[in-house]
Design an enzyme around this catalytic site. Sequence first.
Site, PDB file in Angstrom:
ATOM      1  CE1 TYR A 234      -8.969   0.013   9.160  1.00  0.00           C
ATOM      2  CE2 TYR A 234     -10.161   0.894  11.027  1.00  0.00           C
ATOM      3  CZ  TYR A 234      -9.008   1.013   9.752  1.00  0.00           C
ATOM      4  OH  TYR A 234      -7.561   1.273   9.444  1.00  0.00           O
TER       5      TYR A 234
ATOM      6  N   GLY B 273       1.061  -1.560  -0.077  1.00  0.00           N
ATOM      7  CA  GLY B 273      -0.612   0.068   0.042  1.00  0.00           C
ATOM      8  C   GLY B 273       0.699   1.071   0.000  1.00  0.00           C
TER       9      GLY B 273
HETATM   10  N1  NAP Z   1      -5.013   6.973   8.169  1.00  0.00           N
HETATM   11  C1  NAP Z   1      -5.295   6.344   9.798  1.00  0.00           C
HETATM   12  O1  NAP Z   1      -5.921   7.683  10.383  1.00  0.00           O
HETATM   13  C2  NAP Z   1      -5.082   5.152  10.304  1.00  0.00           C
HETATM   14  C3  NAP Z   1      -5.919   4.832  11.954  1.00  0.00           C
HETATM   15  C4  NAP Z   1      -5.284   3.669  11.986  1.00  0.00           C
HETATM   16  C5  NAP Z   1      -4.991   2.816  10.747  1.00  0.00           C
HETATM   17  N2  NAP Z   1      -4.483   2.659   9.856  1.00  0.00           N
HETATM   18  C6  NAP Z   1      -3.967   1.775   9.154  1.00  0.00           C
HETATM   19  O2  NAP Z   1      -3.032   2.123   7.718  1.00  0.00           O
HETATM   20  C7  NAP Z   1      -2.926   2.084   7.154  1.00  0.00           C
HETATM   21  C8  NAP Z   1      -2.749   2.668   5.966  1.00  0.00           C
HETATM   22  O3  NAP Z   1      -3.975   4.130   5.365  1.00  0.00           O
HETATM   23  P1  NAP Z   1      -4.533   5.012   4.849  1.00  0.00           P
HETATM   24  O4  NAP Z   1      -4.539   5.410   5.908  1.00  0.00           O
HETATM   25  O5  NAP Z   1      -2.357   5.695   4.326  1.00  0.00           O
HETATM   26  O6  NAP Z   1      -4.626   4.636   3.668  1.00  0.00           O
HETATM   27  P2  NAP Z   1      -4.902   4.881   1.718  1.00  0.00           P
HETATM   28  O7  NAP Z   1      -4.450   6.145   2.312  1.00  0.00           O
HETATM   29  O8  NAP Z   1      -6.268   4.691   1.660  1.00  0.00           O
HETATM   30  O9  NAP Z   1      -4.444   4.110   1.751  1.00  0.00           O
HETATM   31  C9  NAP Z   1      -4.376   2.622   1.260  1.00  0.00           C
HETATM   32  C10 NAP Z   1      -3.516   1.654   0.031  1.00  0.00           C
HETATM   33  O10 NAP Z   1      -3.717   0.541   0.357  1.00  0.00           O
HETATM   34  C11 NAP Z   1      -3.792   0.332  -1.032  1.00  0.00           C
HETATM   35  N3  NAP Z   1      -4.829  -0.873  -0.348  1.00  0.00           N
HETATM   36  C12 NAP Z   1      -6.029  -1.044  -0.881  1.00  0.00           C
HETATM   37  N4  NAP Z   1      -6.442  -2.378  -1.891  1.00  0.00           N
HETATM   38  C13 NAP Z   1      -6.165  -2.652  -1.642  1.00  0.00           C
HETATM   39  C14 NAP Z   1      -5.760  -4.608  -2.429  1.00  0.00           C
HETATM   40  N5  NAP Z   1      -7.282  -4.969  -2.309  1.00  0.00           N
HETATM   41  N6  NAP Z   1      -4.719  -4.779  -2.028  1.00  0.00           N
HETATM   42  C15 NAP Z   1      -3.454  -4.076  -2.334  1.00  0.00           C
HETATM   43  N7  NAP Z   1      -3.511  -2.801  -1.596  1.00  0.00           N
HETATM   44  C16 NAP Z   1      -4.315  -2.108  -1.816  1.00  0.00           C
HETATM   45  C17 NAP Z   1      -4.459   1.464  -1.974  1.00  0.00           C
HETATM   46  O11 NAP Z   1      -3.426   1.201  -3.080  1.00  0.00           O
HETATM   47  P3  NAP Z   1      -4.189   1.024  -4.639  1.00  0.00           P
HETATM   48  O12 NAP Z   1      -6.018   1.668  -4.504  1.00  0.00           O
HETATM   49  O13 NAP Z   1      -3.165   1.840  -5.005  1.00  0.00           O
HETATM   50  O14 NAP Z   1      -4.173  -0.071  -4.595  1.00  0.00           O
HETATM   51  C18 NAP Z   1      -3.352   2.879  -0.601  1.00  0.00           C
HETATM   52  O15 NAP Z   1      -1.827   2.165  -1.165  1.00  0.00           O
HETATM   53  C19 NAP Z   1      -3.956   1.104   6.667  1.00  0.00           C
HETATM   54  O16 NAP Z   1      -3.963  -0.428   6.862  1.00  0.00           O
HETATM   55  C20 NAP Z   1      -5.124   1.107   7.486  1.00  0.00           C
HETATM   56  O17 NAP Z   1      -5.737   0.494   8.189  1.00  0.00           O
HETATM   57  C21 NAP Z   1      -4.804   4.301   9.184  1.00  0.00           C
END
Ligand code: NAP
Length: 224
Positions: free
Chosen positions: A145, A9
């Site tokens: 989630y 990701g």
């Molecule tokens: N943002 C927050 O506040 C927060 C808080 C706690 C935990 N998290 C965790 O942090 C991590 C990153 O999240 P983020 O907030 O940076 O989200 P994001 O900006 O939506 O990025 C998600 C990433 O996952 C990839 N992805 C989505 N579907 C996929 C699939 N089927 N196979 C492979 N890759 C896939 C996307 O790439 P493509 O769409 O280009 O494939 C993208 O690079 C996640 O695990 C999330 O649960 C985030």
Amino acid sequence: MKKTALITGASMGIGKALSEKLLSENYTVIGTCRSGLIPEITHANFHAFPLDLSNEASIESAYKEISSKFPQIDLLINNAGIGPDLGLDNPEKKSYKSTFEVNVSGTVFFTESLIKLIPKNGIILIISSKMGSINECVSSSSVAYRMSKTALNMYTKILTNKLEGNISVAAIHPGWVKTTIMDSNMELATLTPEQSAEGIYKFLISNFETGTFWDVEYEKKLEW
Ligand SMILES: NC(=O)c1ccc[n+]([C@@H]2O[C@H](COP(=O)([O-])OP(=O)(O)OC[C@H]3O[C@@H](n4cnc5c(N)ncnc54)[C@H](OP(=O)(O)O)[C@@H]3O)[C@@H](O)[C@H]2O)c1
């Protein structure tokens, strides 16, 4: 010696910021996303590969392609994740299924194939969430989630037991981060992806105890 990190990701949000942080710390970085195209990161030590965690064949071919070019992965960061039911009150079948396919099954089976490339003293970080902590849960929303992150926390514990004395493992809450995982995050969240990546890197180099669940925002251990 130059280390190699694999970040799932890596096309946006926390994964992209982490890739840029590790490149600036002289890592070779393998970044994955569904398209395999991450043109925004132009660094010579960055290598993008396609990986769709919801698709078994994609997991197999990503492993084959990556392992043929990079026989050793010193650091695996399981960051990719989705949250289609974030903020919703009730579970809904379609998003429940996709959440578990990507966040749980995909992450587990990709990691299981990658383990053989990780040397002694290697590290696996699983980007979980405080929302997966049973102890901290006071809400009834975001069922899929939350449950997917709880499952990842258990996988972190299982990997810790399995790899004890060999590879260190930790689950990370990256903070509340301005990404597109949830519409309101861009406006309301407290950390930028770059700040979250800095915090994750600080933890990474802290000589942490394997099996830790770490809150990057408040720099403290979390209860499972
Ligand atoms: N943002 C927050 O506040 C927060 C808080 C706690 C935990 N998290 C965790 O942090 C991590 C990153 O999240 P983020 O907030 O940076 O989200 P994001 O900006 O939506 O990025 C998600 C990433 O996952 C990839 N992805 C989505 N579907 C996929 C699939 N089927 N196979 C492979 N890759 C896939 C996307 O790439 P493509 O769409 O280009 O494939 C993208 O690079 C996640 O695990 C999330 O649960 C985030």
